[in-house]
Design an enzyme around this catalytic site. Structure first.
Site, PDB file in Angstrom:
ATOM      1  CB  THR A  64      -0.901  -0.021   1.249  1.00 17.15           C
ATOM      2  OG1 THR A  64      -1.732  -1.175   1.167  1.00 17.15           O
ATOM      3  CG2 THR A  64      -1.771   1.216   1.343  1.00 17.15           C
ATOM      4  N   GLY A 108       2.876  -2.528   8.163  1.00 16.85           N
ATOM      5  CA  GLY A 108       3.158  -2.935   9.538  1.00 16.85           C
ATOM      6  C   GLY A 108       4.546  -3.527   9.691  1.00 16.85           C
ATOM      7  CD  GLU A 143      -4.687  -8.025   4.241  1.00 18.94           C
ATOM      8  OE1 GLU A 143      -4.467  -8.032   3.022  1.00 18.94           O
ATOM      9  OE2 GLU A 143      -3.791  -7.913   5.098  1.00 18.94           O
TER      10      GLU A 143
END
Lengths: 684, 684
Positions: free
Chosen positions: B150, B189, B441
């Protein structure tokens, strides 16, 4: 910290251009609408005046606070509260201006209950002598007060409160005592660490002729709870802050228990009821419902507050979804430009009805304020006739309006995609703080019983043949629609084409539900408890009807709007009413409040109205004049520089990036040349 | 800190007795149900084994963490992650046991992406040579990796990613470059502070015959991003943590940009596609959909995870609302006992359908896992036939299941009244963390298009006369219901009395919506965008149908349940199906999936089922075996000592109560003999 990112810009279509384009394509005169919405009571002028002052104070900067620990958030809140009061003194702010400053700083003040429930209760329930003594101390902040009613084991059921105030005729004192753990006061804002005084609501226990104590129900007392010098609680009182919560990090919600703590006879607030100091005889209030005054005031404030909360969330959502682009039109060329996501119906259907809801909340908030003011005047003159009506309407509206706003914030947040979960959304603290509202001042599911009970009572009297002048709007509504509902005449509302028909459809449906509930409860004697879900639906239907009606009437009677504004607002009204109706189609259908053919066509109608509103979306949110300082949102900025702001917050303002870590699990070091596992564990 | 509160107890009816009474009144064999739900794959045994270890570690104590600052939460998360890995080594935990420990500690690990997307991507997309090189380093945690796909300006539209990987045939290197600010990686993350490696997804740019670069779309590369010794990013890379978020306080979500950063040819993961190192020629994957493998795996995990999240929220809600008492029965004597609030239909209607939903999610999660495993095997064998079906079903189910769980937590929280807003509810961090799920997701509104597109394609082929063996369950469903929907035969399902009829009604309605959407898109050529809301409704209807069908079939075919358990579970099934149907009554009505008479009777039917389930509510949540350690909830404790726990957290564990403040606004002092306004301001 200079690096190669300094020279980078977002890819094409800057947010600046996107929003400029949006503003250009709408003919809505923004300032005219702002004045219409927020000009009347001077809100806009207040905001402009106060904003200049607060946003130049470093203590009110919002950019770092999300990183602070909870104890630090409270300390910051206290410091901010002090500074705000100093600024109020310095600039000679009115109470409204002070309140506007609190609103803009947007950090729940540890002084909040002092300025709200505490002083309001003294004004409304203290005798003249008590007012004369306490008000100067309160207004000068020489003392700081809180309001302690709710207990660990008792919230909505006020009559079940356990704290005792036992009158000792010998010493002319009340003895406050918490007999159990569940008798502990709980949730009481401003009291955990800040206040030195409190309104304490306790069961009044008075001796009967034989000296046996009898309860006269909950009554308010004003009590000094902490030493003015040491600020420690007195012997016989235990007070503390209840700990971290969902939101309200800066507020010290309290627990408090008493161990046979004595307070003087003068502590009991005695405007409406009193105890003879010598004999311990009770004088009851003329009208028992008068104690609902403060509660109804709080609910009325909450209803008025909801519109600005929702307008704020919608401002962020509308601006960001016009700046954010994603995917090309699937039916267009594959290399076509990505579309602003607000062009997608699946984004519109989440945001635009909420944009419309903010307006609906506004007009109902105004109406509620008027009802409150006029009822208050009547009460001061000893006339309690309108109290039951106001109380029941405020219950249903508080429930519906706070649910709409609370759910609305979260719906907006999710519509922002991933960035809605980030700290730059500006919706995180708003959401966390606002989620208290569906519960405080009456749980949103519990209090709808009060609305339903009133409507059933009214229905009973209407059906019982009550004629004469209608006492309130409910009378009018029931008399209008009952003949149709009972089959005397046929209903047919053209909800797709007529604004009045939309209003009628909502009033018809609310009346039909009231009639159903009346039949179940009064005619068929169904148990109260078994009907609670029906009561809730009825309250919601009636409250929705009020929102639709007030919105419609405000537009129909407005004289300060240009044709351009009026036309757009009518579409906003249509969207609110149609969308709301669409969500309960089955109910409208079976009530005879709309035909199946119309209801089948309603989703397309909603889409059609959304398409009409879409070009004005940015201008409509601009009209709410929520300042960037209040929004504190990279996504919702007026200038659309979304990505620059998000990057700046991450790359330049985030303190975590000053730490370099050691990721090797076999090594104790956590921060390079800094804390190790042991040091971290020691913080727990 | 000893004081008079030490000897206080809650008023009457202790929670202990209340829950004992609840457990006594149900004949549900709890352990049997637990084994049925959680025994099969060893979950229960794992939980028991691991729980003993983790709850005795002071570093995993949860009582203080809500008070920590965000940087401290990250540090704590890192320390916990290290300790968990050490414990895994020490006790020889399997990966599943390690995962169970993470689940119980319940603090999102900064190592999460390393153990999830990073290693999964290497396993699925790396060549055998790459696997051999990287997997030992990853599994030993010698390197720590993240997954960077992303970007700041690009989420769902993966093809729109801006980061470039330009192949330099001369040096046999790829040049990673972020041309704009919106090209910055974002949200990744584990990367913000922790990882030293990352999977980086970038547009693959290869030179054509004339040396002009052409894009081959996004491809994954494995990149070392930080120095192994200093842990600082390499020259030409900027990385950091994006800052505070709604939840995930302990996770370091990253931003990352590259400035012409060179990586070797071997960095490109080349199981399915590759670049010739000498010529720069591209070999494309046999099946382009194969890149969806990891995504579908993540979605399948999310769907399975949802049941335990919701079960946890419902456990708290059910236990607390049986302990909490409020108001006497209004039709009973005025001094009657206060009722447990779960006896009120307005509380039941919020909690019991969610209790049923947890079971529905469970059986669909199992089914999804089976489909994933079998499809995965087929893919490994080079057969991609089922991928489209699995991908489309996982999209719709991920959307519906995470929405149900996310909304469900908040519904439970609000049903707890005031204490639901407090830190003792155990639902605050759960809510904050879980609210990421509707977006990650694949955004829950965006991805339903994928389900709808598949269904429209299937509908087209069914109507085109596709015969032969049904390829998947959709074929069967369409062939069964289309004749009725197109008027050849008449539908009539007795939804009030037959479990099969409920299933059929849902399948009928999903098929009817698919047919409507097919007509709009394929026959009437409506623009794709204009149908997005319909697509969303269709996906939801189909996914609801799957939940109802899988639930029904699991009960009908189960062989491990005693009659008592089966009977109760059938009621749970009926509640889930009836409640879900009730919420969309108008749609079922107009689809011909249920008659008006039945639909009118449905709310009463829902109440009737709730009354049957009510006595088993506590036993049903007990069966999920959520340990008190995981719940971390005063309200949801197994032993019901709600008020003692709430008071203990407030009075003994809250650090804020160590501070005595100075509330006088004219004085700078904030903490007595401690920080003043200036010190507070300096923290900002």
């Amino acid at each position: 910290m200079s690096d190669f990112t300094d020279s980078l810009r977002p890819k094409q279509h800057s947010g600046l251009e996107a929003l400029a384009h949006e503003r250009q394509q709408s003919n809505l005169p923004i300032d005219e609408l702002s004045t219409h919405l927020l000009g009347a009571d001077g809100f806009l002028a207040r905001q402009t005046k106060v904003l200049k002052v607060v946003q130049s104070e470093p203590l009110f900067s919002k950019s770092y606070q999300q990183n602070l620990s909870r104890p630090d958030r409270y300390k910051l809140g206290l410091a901010r509260g002090k500074l705000l009061r100093r600024l109020a003194d310095k600039h000679g702010w009115t109470p409204e201006e002070h309140e506007t400053a609190e609103y803009l700083v947007d950090d729940v003040s540890p002084y909040m209950l002092h300025m709200g429930m505490f002083v309001t209760t003294i004004r409304e329930q203290a005798s003249d002598t008590q007012r004369a003594h306490w008000l100067p101390l309160i207004e000068s902040w020489k003392i700081i007060g809180a309001y302690a009613q709710t207990e660990l084991g008792h919230g909505s059921n006020v009559r079940g409160l356990e704290l005792e105030a036992r009158y000792d005729t010998k010493t002319r004192e009340f003895v406050l005592h918490s007999p159990t753990l569940t008798a502990s006061k709980w949730w009481n804002g401003t009291l955990g660490r800040t206040a030195n005084h409190a309104i304490v609501v306790a069961q009044l226990l008075l001796p009967d002729a034989k000296g046996k104590y009898v309860s006269y129900g909950p009554h308010p007392f004003i009590v000094q709870v902490r030493d003015m010098k040491t600020h420690l609680p007195f012997e016989g009182i235990v007070i503390g802050d209840i700990g971290p919560k969902y939101g309200y990090a800066s507020m010290d919600n309290a627990y408090m228990l008493f161990n046979n703590f004595r307070i003087p006879h003068s502590a009991m607030l005695s405007r409406y009821s009193s105890v003879n100091p010598d004999t311990g005889k009770y004088t009851k209030p003329e009208e028992s419902a008068v104690v609902y005054g403060t509660l109804t005031f709080m609910r009325s404030k909450i209803i008025q507050h909801a519109r600005l909360v929702l307008a704020r969330a919608v401002t962020v959502a509308v601006r960001y979804t016009t700046v954010r682009r994603q995917f090309a039109d699937r039916d267009g060329p594959s290399n076509g430009p990505e579309l602003p996501v607000l062009d997608y119906p699946t984004v519109q259907i989440r945001i635009l009805p909420l944009l419309a809801t903010a307006f609906a909340l506004h007009y109902t908030g105004l109406a509620m304020q008027e009802i409150y003011n006029s009822t208050r005047k009547e009460i001061e003159a000893g006339n309690f006739g309108s109290l039951a009506y106001m109380h029941s309407m405020s219950s249903g509206l508080k429930s519906l309006c706070t649910t709409l706003a609370a759910d609305g914030i979260e719906t907006c947040r999710r519509a922002l995609g991933g960035h809605g979960f980030g700290g730059g959304s500006g919706l995180i603290q708003l959401n966390n703080d606002y989620l208290s509202k569906p519960t405080v001042e009456g749980d949103n599911w519990m209090i709808t019983q009060q609305t339903a009970a009133y409507l059933v009572k009214k229905m009973t009297s209407t059906l019982g043949g009550a004629k004469g002048t209608a006492v309130d709007e409910i009378d009018v509504q029931f008399r209008t629609y009952l003949p149709q509902i009972r089959g005397v005449s046929e209903a047919s509302y053209n909800i797709l084409e007529s604004d009045e028909a939309l209003v009628k459809s909502f009033q018809h449906r609310a009346t039909a539900l009231a009639y159903r509930v009346y039949q179940a409860r009064v005619v068929n004697k169904k148990p109260w408890t078994s009907l609670m879900i029906e009561f809730h639906k009825l309250s919601k239907a009636q409250s929705q009807s009020i929102l639709v009606t007030k919105f419609h009437n405000a537009l129909a009677s407005s004289t300060d709007l240009s044709p351009a504004t009026r036309n757009i607002l009518w579409d906003v009204f249509r969207l609110f009413a149609s969308y709301t109706l669409d969500a309960d189609r089955y109910e409208f259908f079976t009530c005879g409040a709309a035909s199946q053919a119309q209801l089948d066509a309603l989703p397309a109608r909603v889409n059609e109205i959304m398409t009409k509103i879409r070009p004005h979306a940015v201008s409509l949110v601009d009209a709410w004049k929520i300042p960037d300082y209040l929004l504190d949102s990279a996504l919702g900025r007026y200038d659309g520089r979304v990505y620059e702001d998000l990057f700046n917050r991450a790359h330049r303002l985030n303190p975590l990036n000053k730490l370099t870590v050691n990721p090797n699990y076999w090594e104790d070091e956590i921060i390079k040349d800094g804390e190790d596992i042991k040091a971290i564990r020691a913080k727990l």
